[in-house]
Scaffold this active site. Structure first.
Site, PDB file in Angstrom:
ATOM      1  N   ARG A 298      36.764  43.943  38.672  1.00 56.95           N
ATOM      2  CA  ARG A 298      36.394  42.535  38.701  1.00 56.95           C
ATOM      3  C   ARG A 298      35.110  42.356  37.898  1.00 56.95           C
ATOM      4  NH1 ARG A 298      40.834  41.578  40.065  1.00 56.95           N
ATOM      5  NH2 ARG A 298      41.564  40.481  41.924  1.00 56.95           N
TER       6      ARG A 298
ATOM      7  N   GLU B   5      36.130  33.799  34.154  1.00 58.00           N
ATOM      8  CA  GLU B   5      37.392  33.993  33.437  1.00 58.00           C
ATOM      9  C   GLU B   5      38.055  32.635  33.294  1.00 58.00           C
ATOM     10  OE1 GLU B   5      39.734  36.983  35.372  1.00 58.00           O
ATOM     11  OE2 GLU B   5      38.269  38.545  34.960  1.00 58.00           O
TER      12      GLU B   5
ATOM     13  N   HIS C  45      42.156  39.822  31.316  1.00 60.96           N
ATOM     14  CA  HIS C  45      42.631  40.183  32.662  1.00 60.96           C
ATOM     15  C   HIS C  45      44.155  40.420  32.681  1.00 60.96           C
ATOM     16  CE1 HIS C  45      41.533  39.705  37.196  1.00 60.96           C
ATOM     17  NE2 HIS C  45      42.477  40.605  37.026  1.00 60.96           N
TER      18      HIS C  45
HETATM   19  O1  LIG Z   1      43.846  41.833  41.843  1.00 65.71           O
HETATM   20  C1  LIG Z   1      44.810  41.980  41.111  1.00 65.71           C
HETATM   21  O2  LIG Z   1      45.973  42.020  41.544  1.00 65.71           O
HETATM   22  C2  LIG Z   1      44.614  42.156  39.644  1.00 65.71           C
HETATM   23  O3  LIG Z   1      43.329  41.922  39.251  1.00 65.71           O
HETATM   24  C3  LIG Z   1      45.564  41.287  38.867  1.00 65.71           C
HETATM   25  O4  LIG Z   1      46.784  41.829  38.963  1.00 65.71           O
END
Ligand SMILES: O=C(O)[C@H](O)CO
Length: 347
Positions: free
Chosen positions: A264, A293, A312
């Site tokens: 993240r 984002e 992402h």
């Molecule tokens: O948390 C999640 O699932 C990822 O960041 C996106 O697939």
């Protein structure tokens, strides 16, 4: 085909009966056009009536607040903030929130727990896709692939030059994993055949079973920074990990090191990362996640050749996204039935 009056009346009654039965089914709001496997599961279950925000873009907050009112279940993705405001708007019927993500930093867990709302999420099904993408990003960054294709396309490719576009190789390197879970292990397993010399990891505590699978050594955060030639961030975003990749960490890294983040954006202090990259304190960074984002196109990080930024996409394979939607749907249905969910977050 001709039908008798009685038969027509029978069909009409049947339809009305079906409508009545439908109206009593638990109501679910699906806040995004999720991949078809998940929607099929909901549709075929006969267990819920659901409304879908039929778009690839997020549902506007006000619309979401309106739509969740009175719902029994919510199937959401990581762009929806599930906080007190939303839970209040949903009201007391809401029993289950199922997120199509492994990350749950968009969920106010305390608020959910307080209200006795069960939470489903989607770990494991995305491990392979995320590990694969992490390796791709690591190689793209360390071997400067984006810069290289740009040079080839725009006339920068002159003669073959001895040190032009040189990068860093995995063979004989030390790879550090910040936050060792399933994904960290899967990354290490994929990197091992590249002849990595040593795997290190750090976490809130030692994780011997996972570490053993990849023969990784537990070290302090400082040691991880000091020794790693490649540092991959795989931890969840929590109040404890917010901004932990900051100037203190970058200052300890080698100036030949590559920093990779597929967890993240909030784990990284981006101003500090920019300073580390632009001053040559570290060699490069590959980011699949940022804050915010999307990252604005005029963000300073986009000006750096040694920073590769992806939007992402770590879990973005057709197989994985469908599996995530199926798991999210199954979590939701199980939760609404009062059964154990295939993947429930323990609050
Ligand atoms: O948390 C999640 O699932 C990822 O960041 C996106 O697939």
């Amino acid at each position: 085909m001709w039908c008798s009056r009685a038969a027509v009346r029978q069909v009409a009654l049947g339809l009305r009966g079906t409508q009545r039965a439908m109206a009593t089914l638990p109501r679910v709001y699906v806040s995004r056009k999720v991949p078809p496997q998940g929607l099929d599961i909901l549709r075929k279950s006969g267990q819920v009536q659901f409304e879908l925000w039929d778009s690839d873009d997020p549902v506007p907050r006000q619309e979401l607040l309106k739509k969740v009112k009175g719902c029994d279940g919510l199937l959401c993705v990581l762009t929806e903030k599930i906080d007190a405001e939303l839970l209040d708007a949903a009201g007391p019927n809401l029993k289950v929130v199922s997120t199509m993500s492994v990350g749950f930093d968009h969920l106010s867990l305390d608020e959910l727990k307080k209200r006795g709302i069960r939470v489903g999420y989607t770990p494991e099904v995305l491990t392979d896709a995320v590990a694969e993408l992490t390796v791709a990003l690591l190689l793209a960054t360390s071997r400067r692939l984006i810069e290289a294709t740009h040079e080839a396309k725009t006339g920068g490719w002159g003669t073959w030059r001895t040190l032009w576009l040189c990068g860093y190789e995995l063979a004989n390197s030390t790879v550090g994993i910040l936050g060792l879970g399933r994904i960290g292990v899967a990354i290490a397993e994929r990197l091992k055949p590249f002849k990595v010399k040593k795997f290190l990891y750090t976490d809130v505590g030692q994780r011997p079973e996972l570490a053993e699978a990849i023969q990784a050594e537990y070290v302090s955060m400082d040691e991880l920074a000091r020794q790693s030639d490649f540092l991959a961030v795989c931890c969840a975003l929590t109040p404890n990990t917010q901004g932990i990749c900051n100037k203190n960490l970058f200052a300890k890294m080698k100036n030949t090191s590559i920093f990779i983040n597929t967890s993240r954006g909030g784990v990284v202090n981006q101003e500090d990362l920019y300073a580390a990259l632009s001053s040559g304190q570290i060699a490069g960074a590959g980011l699949d996640v940022t804050t915010p984002e999307p990252l604005p196109t005029n963000h300073p990080l986009f000006t750096l050749k040694n920073c590769v930024i992806l939007p992402h996409i770590a879990s973005a394979s057709y197989t994985t996204r469908n599996a995530m939607s199926a798991l999210a749907a199954n979590n939701l249905l199980a939760g609404l039935r009062g059964d154990p969910m295939p993947k429930e977050l323990q609050l």
